[in-house]
Design a protein around this motif. Structure first.
Motif, short mmCIF file in Angstrom:
data_model
loop_
_atom_site.label_atom_id
_atom_site.label_comp_id
_atom_site.label_asym_id
_atom_site.label_seq_id
_atom_site.Cartn_x
_atom_site.Cartn_y
_atom_site.Cartn_z
N GLY A 60 0.82 -1.21 0.00
CA GLY A 60 0.00 0.00 0.00
C GLY A 60 0.85 1.26 0.00
O GLY A 60 0.72 2.12 -0.86
N ALA A 61 1.76 1.36 0.97
CA ALA A 61 2.63 2.53 1.04
C ALA A 61 3.63 2.54 -0.12
O ALA A 61 3.95 3.59 -0.67
CB ALA A 61 3.37 2.55 2.38
N LEU A 62 4.12 1.35 -0.50
CA LEU A 62 5.12 1.28 -1.57
C LEU A 62 4.53 1.75 -2.90
O LEU A 62 5.21 2.40 -3.69
CB LEU A 62 5.64 -0.15 -1.71
CG LEU A 62 6.46 -0.68 -0.53
CD1 LEU A 62 6.88 -2.12 -0.78
CD2 LEU A 62 7.69 0.19 -0.28
N GLY A 69 7.98 8.39 -7.27
CA GLY A 69 9.35 8.19 -7.74
C GLY A 69 10.40 8.26 -6.65
O GLY A 69 11.53 8.69 -6.91
N THR A 70 10.05 7.83 -5.42
CA THR A 70 10.99 7.96 -4.30
C THR A 70 11.49 6.62 -3.76
O THR A 70 12.13 6.59 -2.71
CB THR A 70 10.31 8.73 -3.15
OG1 THR A 70 9.11 8.04 -2.75
CG2 THR A 70 9.97 10.15 -3.57
N LEU A 71 11.22 5.53 -4.45
CA LEU A 71 11.56 4.21 -3.90
C LEU A 71 13.02 3.84 -4.09
O LEU A 71 13.62 3.19 -3.24
CB LEU A 71 10.67 3.12 -4.53
CG LEU A 71 9.23 3.04 -4.03
CD1 LEU A 71 8.53 1.83 -4.62
CD2 LEU A 71 9.19 2.97 -2.51
N THR A 72 13.59 4.18 -5.22
CA THR A 72 14.95 3.73 -5.52
C THR A 72 15.97 4.78 -5.10
O THR A 72 15.67 5.97 -5.02
CB THR A 72 15.10 3.45 -7.01
OG1 THR A 72 14.80 4.66 -7.74
CG2 THR A 72 14.16 2.35 -7.46
N GLY A 73 17.17 4.31 -4.81
CA GLY A 73 18.22 5.23 -4.43
C GLY A 73 19.30 4.49 -3.65
O GLY A 73 19.14 3.33 -3.27
N PRO A 74 20.45 5.14 -3.42
CA PRO A 74 21.56 4.48 -2.71
C PRO A 74 21.18 4.01 -1.31
O PRO A 74 21.61 2.93 -0.89
CB PRO A 74 22.63 5.58 -2.65
CG PRO A 74 22.26 6.56 -3.70
CD PRO A 74 20.78 6.51 -3.83
N LEU A 75 20.39 4.78 -0.57
CA LEU A 75 20.02 4.38 0.78
C LEU A 75 19.19 3.10 0.76
O LEU A 75 19.40 2.21 1.60
CB LEU A 75 19.24 5.50 1.46
CG LEU A 75 18.78 5.21 2.90
CD1 LEU A 75 19.98 4.93 3.80
CD2 LEU A 75 17.95 6.36 3.45
N THR A 76 18.28 2.99 -0.18
CA THR A 76 17.47 1.78 -0.30
C THR A 76 18.35 0.56 -0.52
O THR A 76 18.18 -0.48 0.12
CB THR A 76 16.47 1.92 -1.46
OG1 THR A 76 15.63 3.05 -1.24
CG2 THR A 76 15.60 0.67 -1.59
N ARG A 77 19.32 0.67 -1.41
CA ARG A 77 20.21 -0.47 -1.70
C ARG A 77 21.06 -0.83 -0.49
O ARG A 77 21.29 -2.02 -0.22
CB ARG A 77 21.08 -0.13 -2.91
CG ARG A 77 20.29 -0.01 -4.22
CD ARG A 77 21.22 0.06 -5.42
NE ARG A 77 21.94 1.34 -5.46
CZ ARG A 77 21.47 2.42 -6.07
NH1 ARG A 77 20.29 2.40 -6.67
NH2 ARG A 77 22.18 3.55 -6.10
N PRO A 177 10.76 6.10 2.51
CA PRO A 177 10.55 5.08 1.47
C PRO A 177 11.62 4.00 1.47
O PRO A 177 11.30 2.81 1.23
CB PRO A 177 10.59 5.89 0.17
CG PRO A 177 11.26 7.17 0.51
CD PRO A 177 10.96 7.43 1.94
N ALA A 178 12.88 4.35 1.76
CA ALA A 178 13.93 3.34 1.80
C ALA A 178 13.68 2.34 2.92
O ALA A 178 13.87 1.13 2.75
CB ALA A 178 15.29 4.02 1.98
N ALA A 179 13.25 2.84 4.09
CA ALA A 179 12.97 1.95 5.22
C ALA A 179 11.79 1.04 4.92
O ALA A 179 11.78 -0.14 5.30
CB ALA A 179 12.71 2.78 6.47
N LEU A 180 10.78 1.55 4.22
CA LEU A 180 9.61 0.74 3.90
C LEU A 180 9.95 -0.36 2.88
O LEU A 180 9.47 -1.49 2.99
CB LEU A 180 8.48 1.62 3.36
CG LEU A 180 7.78 2.50 4.40
CD1 LEU A 180 6.83 3.47 3.73
CD2 LEU A 180 7.02 1.63 5.40
#
Length: 259
Positions: A60-62, A69-77, A177-180
């Motif tokens: 739902g949140a994802l 457009g905030t899901l991907t990024g260095p912190l997520t990886r 978003p990275a934490a989710l």
């Protein structure tokens, strides 16, 4: 038809996810005491049931963050690289070592209480100096440790990752978003690990499916609405909310440990 426990779980799932999703917390860490105390989920099964909640509630949140457009990024990886192996280790510890929930509550309470109070104080009375962003090694090590905790106790880890990373100077809009994403993928891997262990290990470690699914459906709705609210809230309000959540959770866990 849903019974009383399932209806309560659904309503609790909506409420928790609505409040926690804007700051990158799945809500499973708040659902854990509800399952133990209110829904009477037995202790061995509460961990995979909580992970099941994250799996169902996470999209739902994802979905909302994906549209932004905030899901991907260095912190997520970085978070994924640490939490995925960590949750497998945590599941093995839970099945074979079975650490007591009291120790967990005390440790989480002692960690989050000063951190939550500090976040609240810093938000209400901001200082001019800013912390340097945490290093890659710090983030990966933290994610590994939090992933292991998530595997043991069935929490997503955002409630621990969020306050620490935001407290180190990272913006909530980047951390949430990275934490989710990390929470969702960690929960999928954790649930699969428990399923595999149940085939080779004696004892009932399967989730309570009706509770996990209904709580998760509530979290799915609440998480989407909460993620939709996030861009409309100023960063200071999100920081204060995260600090208050951390303080409330720490107080709840310490009181439960005392009693």
């Amino acid at each position: 038809m849903m019974g009383q426990a399932e209806l309560v779980g659904f309503a609790v799932g909506v409420l928790i996810a609505l409040v926690t999703a804007p700051v990158g917390v799945s809500g499973a860490v708040f659902l854990l005491p509800v399952q133990l105390s209110l829904l009477n989920v037995p202790s061995p099964a509460v961990t995979p049931t909580n992970l099941l909640f994250n799996v169902v509630a996470g999209p739902g949140a994802l979905a909302r963050h994906h549209r932004q457009g905030t899901l991907t990024g260095p912190l997520t990886r970085l978070l994924i690289a640490g939490t995925l192996p960590g949750v497998i280790v945590g599941a093995l510890i839970r099945v074979f070592a079975v650490p007591g929930p009291t120790v967990f509550r005390v440790l989480v309470g002692l960690l989050l209480l000063p951190l939550g109070l500090w976040l609240c104080a810093r938000t209400l009375r901001p200082v001019r100096a800013h912390n340097d962003p945490p290093s890659t090694r710090f983030i990966t090590t933290l994610a590994l440790a939090v992933g292991a905790v998530g595997g043991v106790y069935g929490i997503g880890g955002g409630s621990i990752l969020g306050p620490i990373l935001v407290g180190r100077g990272m913006p909530v809009a980047q951390v949430a978003p990275a934490a989710l994403v990390s929470t969702f993928l960690t929960s999928v891997v954790g649930a699969a690990t428990y399923a595999a262990l149940s085939l080779t290990t004696s004892g009932d470690i399967a989730p309570i499916w009706s509770i996990g699914l209904t709580c998760g459906l509530g979290g799915l709705i609440g998480g989407y609405l909460g993620a939709r609210l996030q861009p409309r809230l100023p960063d200071a309000a999100l920081r204060l909310m995260l600090g208050l959540l951390a303080t409330a959770l720490a107080s709840l866990y310490l009181l439960q440990a005392i009693h």
